[in-house]
Design an enzyme around this catalytic site. Structure first.
Site, PDB file in Angstrom:
ATOM      1  N   THR A   1       5.587  -0.671  -0.091  1.00 30.56           N
ATOM      2  CA  THR A   1       5.746  -2.122  -0.238  1.00 30.56           C
ATOM      3  C   THR A   1       7.021  -2.380  -1.035  1.00 30.56           C
ATOM      4  O   THR A   1       7.294  -1.657  -1.995  1.00 30.56           O
ATOM      5  CB  THR A   1       4.527  -2.780  -0.944  1.00 30.56           C
ATOM      6  OG1 THR A   1       4.870  -4.102  -1.317  1.00 30.56           O
ATOM      7  CG2 THR A   1       4.081  -2.026  -2.177  1.00 30.56           C
TER       8      THR A   1
ATOM      9  N   ASP B   1      -1.813  -2.412  -1.951  1.00 32.04           N
ATOM     10  CA  ASP B   1      -3.119  -2.292  -2.618  1.00 32.04           C
ATOM     11  C   ASP B   1      -4.290  -2.711  -1.718  1.00 32.04           C
ATOM     12  O   ASP B   1      -5.380  -2.154  -1.821  1.00 32.04           O
ATOM     13  CB  ASP B   1      -3.136  -3.033  -3.960  1.00 32.04           C
ATOM     14  CG  ASP B   1      -2.710  -4.479  -3.835  1.00 32.04           C
ATOM     15  OD1 ASP B   1      -2.351  -4.901  -2.714  1.00 32.04           O
ATOM     16  OD2 ASP B   1      -2.739  -5.194  -4.852  1.00 32.04           O
ATOM     17  N   GLY B   2      -4.064  -3.661  -0.817  1.00 33.52           N
ATOM     18  CA  GLY B   2      -5.123  -4.057   0.126  1.00 33.52           C
ATOM     19  C   GLY B   2      -5.509  -2.878   1.009  1.00 33.52           C
ATOM     20  O   GLY B   2      -6.696  -2.597   1.216  1.00 33.52           O
TER      21      GLY B   2
ATOM     22  N   ASP C   1       4.783  -3.388  -6.734  1.00 27.77           N
ATOM     23  CA  ASP C   1       3.725  -3.980  -7.563  1.00 27.77           C
ATOM     24  C   ASP C   1       2.480  -3.113  -7.652  1.00 27.77           C
ATOM     25  O   ASP C   1       1.376  -3.618  -7.777  1.00 27.77           O
ATOM     26  CB  ASP C   1       3.365  -5.378  -7.024  1.00 27.77           C
ATOM     27  CG  ASP C   1       2.925  -5.349  -5.563  1.00 27.77           C
ATOM     28  OD1 ASP C   1       3.016  -4.277  -4.942  1.00 27.77           O
ATOM     29  OD2 ASP C   1       2.496  -6.387  -5.057  1.00 27.77           O
TER      30      ASP C   1
ATOM     31  N   GLY D   1       2.129  -5.200   4.991  1.00 30.69           N
ATOM     32  CA  GLY D   1       3.528  -5.539   5.284  1.00 30.69           C
ATOM     33  C   GLY D   1       4.363  -4.281   5.477  1.00 30.69           C
ATOM     34  O   GLY D   1       4.119  -3.271   4.830  1.00 30.69           O
TER      35      GLY D   1
ATOM     36  N   ARG E   1       5.797 -11.988  -5.618  1.00 30.21           N
ATOM     37  CA  ARG E   1       4.811 -13.036  -5.866  1.00 30.21           C
ATOM     38  C   ARG E   1       4.122 -12.825  -7.213  1.00 30.21           C
ATOM     39  O   ARG E   1       3.882 -13.749  -7.946  1.00 30.21           O
ATOM     40  CB  ARG E   1       3.775 -13.006  -4.730  1.00 30.21           C
ATOM     41  CG  ARG E   1       3.247 -14.385  -4.410  1.00 30.21           C
ATOM     42  CD  ARG E   1       2.579 -14.424  -3.060  1.00 30.21           C
ATOM     43  NE  ARG E   1       3.528 -14.317  -1.973  1.00 30.21           N
ATOM     44  CZ  ARG E   1       3.269 -13.717  -0.812  1.00 30.21           C
ATOM     45  NH1 ARG E   1       2.111 -13.157  -0.588  1.00 30.21           N
ATOM     46  NH2 ARG E   1       4.176 -13.675   0.124  1.00 30.21           N
TER      47      ARG E   1
ATOM     48  N   ASP F   1       7.761  -4.756  -3.010  1.00 32.20           N
ATOM     49  CA  ASP F   1       7.596  -5.457  -4.290  1.00 32.20           C
ATOM     50  C   ASP F   1       7.461  -4.544  -5.514  1.00 32.20           C
ATOM     51  O   ASP F   1       7.585  -5.010  -6.647  1.00 32.20           O
ATOM     52  CB  ASP F   1       6.347  -6.354  -4.242  1.00 32.20           C
ATOM     53  CG  ASP F   1       6.549  -7.543  -3.330  1.00 32.20           C
ATOM     54  OD1 ASP F   1       7.715  -7.848  -3.023  1.00 32.20           O
ATOM     55  OD2 ASP F   1       5.552  -8.165  -2.927  1.00 32.20           O
TER      56      ASP F   1
ATOM     57  N   ARG G   1      -2.612  -6.521   9.876  1.00 26.24           N
ATOM     58  CA  ARG G   1      -3.663  -6.863   8.913  1.00 26.24           C
ATOM     59  C   ARG G   1      -4.927  -7.023   9.754  1.00 26.24           C
ATOM     60  O   ARG G   1      -4.914  -7.729  10.760  1.00 26.24           O
ATOM     61  CB  ARG G   1      -3.303  -8.150   8.175  1.00 26.24           C
ATOM     62  CG  ARG G   1      -1.975  -7.997   7.413  1.00 26.24           C
ATOM     63  CD  ARG G   1      -1.721  -9.118   6.455  1.00 26.24           C
ATOM     64  NE  ARG G   1      -0.326  -9.180   6.054  1.00 26.24           N
ATOM     65  CZ  ARG G   1       0.189  -8.533   5.017  1.00 26.24           C
ATOM     66  NH1 ARG G   1      -0.560  -7.781   4.256  1.00 26.24           N
ATOM     67  NH2 ARG G   1       1.478  -8.657   4.723  1.00 26.24           N
TER      68      ARG G   1
HETATM   69  P1  ATP Z   1       1.168  -5.799   1.273  1.00 37.81           P
HETATM   70  O1  ATP Z   1       1.457  -5.381  -0.146  1.00 37.81           O
HETATM   71  O2  ATP Z   1       2.321  -5.720   2.157  1.00 37.81           O
HETATM   72  O3  ATP Z   1       0.413  -7.113   1.361  1.00 37.81           O
HETATM   73  P2  ATP Z   1      -1.396  -4.563   1.636  1.00 37.81           P
HETATM   74  O4  ATP Z   1      -1.822  -3.188   2.021  1.00 37.81           O
HETATM   75  O5  ATP Z   1      -1.808  -5.035   0.271  1.00 37.81           O
HETATM   76  O6  ATP Z   1       0.162  -4.664   1.851  1.00 37.81           O
HETATM   77  P3  ATP Z   1      -3.313  -6.356   2.897  1.00 37.81           P
HETATM   78  O7  ATP Z   1      -3.172  -7.286   4.052  1.00 37.81           O
HETATM   79  O8  ATP Z   1      -3.816  -6.885   1.613  1.00 37.81           O
HETATM   80  O9  ATP Z   1      -1.915  -5.607   2.746  1.00 37.81           O
HETATM   81  O10 ATP Z   1      -4.320  -5.170   3.334  1.00 37.81           O
HETATM   82  C1  ATP Z   1      -4.100  -4.452   4.551  1.00 37.81           C
HETATM   83  C2  ATP Z   1      -5.404  -4.279   5.277  1.00 37.81           C
HETATM   84  O11 ATP Z   1      -6.315  -3.506   4.488  1.00 37.81           O
HETATM   85  C3  ATP Z   1      -6.166  -5.577   5.559  1.00 37.81           C
HETATM   86  O12 ATP Z   1      -5.681  -6.247   6.691  1.00 37.81           O
HETATM   87  C4  ATP Z   1      -7.587  -5.062   5.775  1.00 37.81           C
HETATM   88  O13 ATP Z   1      -7.752  -4.575   7.067  1.00 37.81           O
HETATM   89  C5  ATP Z   1      -7.663  -3.892   4.784  1.00 37.81           C
HETATM   90  N1  ATP Z   1      -8.346  -4.345   3.561  1.00 37.81           N
HETATM   91  C6  ATP Z   1      -7.833  -5.020   2.526  1.00 37.81           C
HETATM   92  N2  ATP Z   1      -8.767  -5.299   1.593  1.00 37.81           N
HETATM   93  C7  ATP Z   1      -9.934  -4.790   2.084  1.00 37.81           C
HETATM   94  C8  ATP Z   1     -11.287  -4.733   1.621  1.00 37.81           C
HETATM   95  N3  ATP Z   1     -11.650  -5.295   0.460  1.00 37.81           N
HETATM   96  N4  ATP Z   1     -12.209  -4.105   2.386  1.00 37.81           N
HETATM   97  C9  ATP Z   1     -11.852  -3.556   3.557  1.00 37.81           C
HETATM   98  N5  ATP Z   1     -10.612  -3.566   4.058  1.00 37.81           N
HETATM   99  C10 ATP Z   1      -9.660  -4.170   3.340  1.00 37.81           C
END
Ligand code: ATP
Length: 328
Positions: A130, A107-108, A134, A15, A176, A132, A76
């Site tokens: 982010t 974190d993703g 978090d 995000g 969330r 949040d 994403r």
């Molecule tokens: P937000 O807090 O805004 O959700 P985020 O970085 O946590 O941000 P995510 O959609 O969870 O957002 O992760 C971003 C991208 O990171 C995903 O679309 C994916 O491409 C990659 N990603 C997340 N988890 C994994 C994983 N376990 N293995 C490989 N790539 C990942």
């Protein structure tokens, strides 16, 4: 032996958050300062897989420090979750001669970077972006302070209506898993009650609190509800419950939604982004990898990705007590 890093990539992922552009600017300019080449990677990991790169020099990031969103776009990527996708990304980076990257995201995004580092021994560094807040390992994520200021301004405006019509407003804010935005905005905007995922107040205690507030002479009330709050199924269910059980108030709901993500970053977020970008690039250059940069006691510190991802960012209980006292 320390691998010499010559070209550093930068991407925004997950995000968007205010301050991401200021962080891109900082990464690009720190690279220029240390005579390293810098490449912008468009659309997060999706653009990495497609080889959607652009060389960026110090002047290419002029005029973006004050802009919300991200000039590199975010995405994403499902493909990056697969080994084949990550292999393609690796090949694209090698083809362009990029030998390290900084990912700005949540974190993703850090989990993705961690997996990538493990598979290809590729130097990576993270900047938490982010709204949040978090993420473990930093007291502030990029965009959080801006979101607080945006939300507090809106709540002030809603209060004008609430007090003119003797209304009770449930205002849903983002959060969330953690209630940082709700707690801080609740205190900052003088809410009567704050409902967050970490604490289950219960419907009865909510009613009790609203009745007490009414009895103490208040004609209107604001309740800030984090989207992950567990009392009701959602904020509309809370409204129905109070409507049924408390006829003293006219109840209204306002769900703030995506407006909380947008806008020009606050001065705090711009400064934080500038500091984080410098720390991220200089850490990579000195051979560090697999860390997130963060702010602790006003000092830039590194937290290993696995801790940043697994650790919990905790709500400040003292603030909840302050809120209780203020809403007497
Ligand atoms: P937000 O807090 O805004 O959700 P985020 O970085 O946590 O941000 P995510 O959609 O969870 O957002 O992760 C971003 C991208 O990171 C995903 O679309 C994916 O491409 C990659 N990603 C997340 N988890 C994994 C994983 N376990 N293995 C490989 N790539 C990942």
């Amino acid at each position: 032996m320390l691998q010499t890093i010559k070209k550093i990539g930068v991407l925004t992922s997950g995000g968007d958050a205010p301050g991401m552009n200021a962080a891109i600017r900082s990464v690009v300019r720190t690279c220029a300062f240390h005579n390293k080449k810098c490449y912008g990677i468009y659309r997060g990991y999706e653009g990495m897989i497609d080889g959607d790169f652009i060389e960026m020099d110090a002047r290419s990031v002029k005029g973006i420090i004050n802009k919300g969103g991200t000039v590199l776009k975010s995405a994403r990527s499902k493909a990056f979750r697969t080994v084949e996708g990550r292999k393609k990304a690796y090949e694209q980076l090698r083809k362009a001669g990029i030998d390290a990257f900084v990912v700005i995201g949540g974190d993703g995004s850090f989990t993705g970077a961690m997996v990538f580092n493990k598979e290809f021994n590729f130097p990576v560094m993270g900047i938490p972006g982010t709204i949040d807040n978090d993420i473990f390992g930093t007291t502030h994520t990029l965009g959080y302070d801006t979101a607080l200021n945006t939300v507090v301004e809106v709540v002030d405006k809603i209060r004008d209506t609430a007090s003119s019509h003797n209304r009770l407003f449930f205002i849903e804010v983002m959060g969330r898993d953690v209630g940082h935005i709700a707690v801080n905005v609740g205190v900052g905007a003088g809410a009567e009650e704050i409902l967050i995922p970490e604490e289950d107040l219960g419907l009865d205690r909510l009613l009790e609190s609203l009745r007490r507030s009414k009895a103490s002479g208040k004609s209107s009330s604001i309740v800030i509800v984090a989207e992950g709050d567990k009392i009701g199924k959602n904020v509309f269910e809370l409204k129905d419950y109070v409507d049924e059980n408390m006829s003293e108030y006219e109840v209204r709901v306002s769900v703030l939604g995506h407006m909380q993500r947008g806008g020009s970053p606050s001065c705090f977020d711009r400064v934080l982004a500038s500091r984080m970008g410098v720390k991220a690039v200089e850490s990579l250059i000195t051979g560090k990898s697999n860390y997130m940069v963060g702010l602790k006691n006003d000092i830039m510190e590194l937290t290993p990705f696995d801790q940043a991802v697994k650790g919990k960012s905790k709500i400040n209980k003292e603030l909840l007590r302050v809120s209780d006292i203020m809403s007497i």
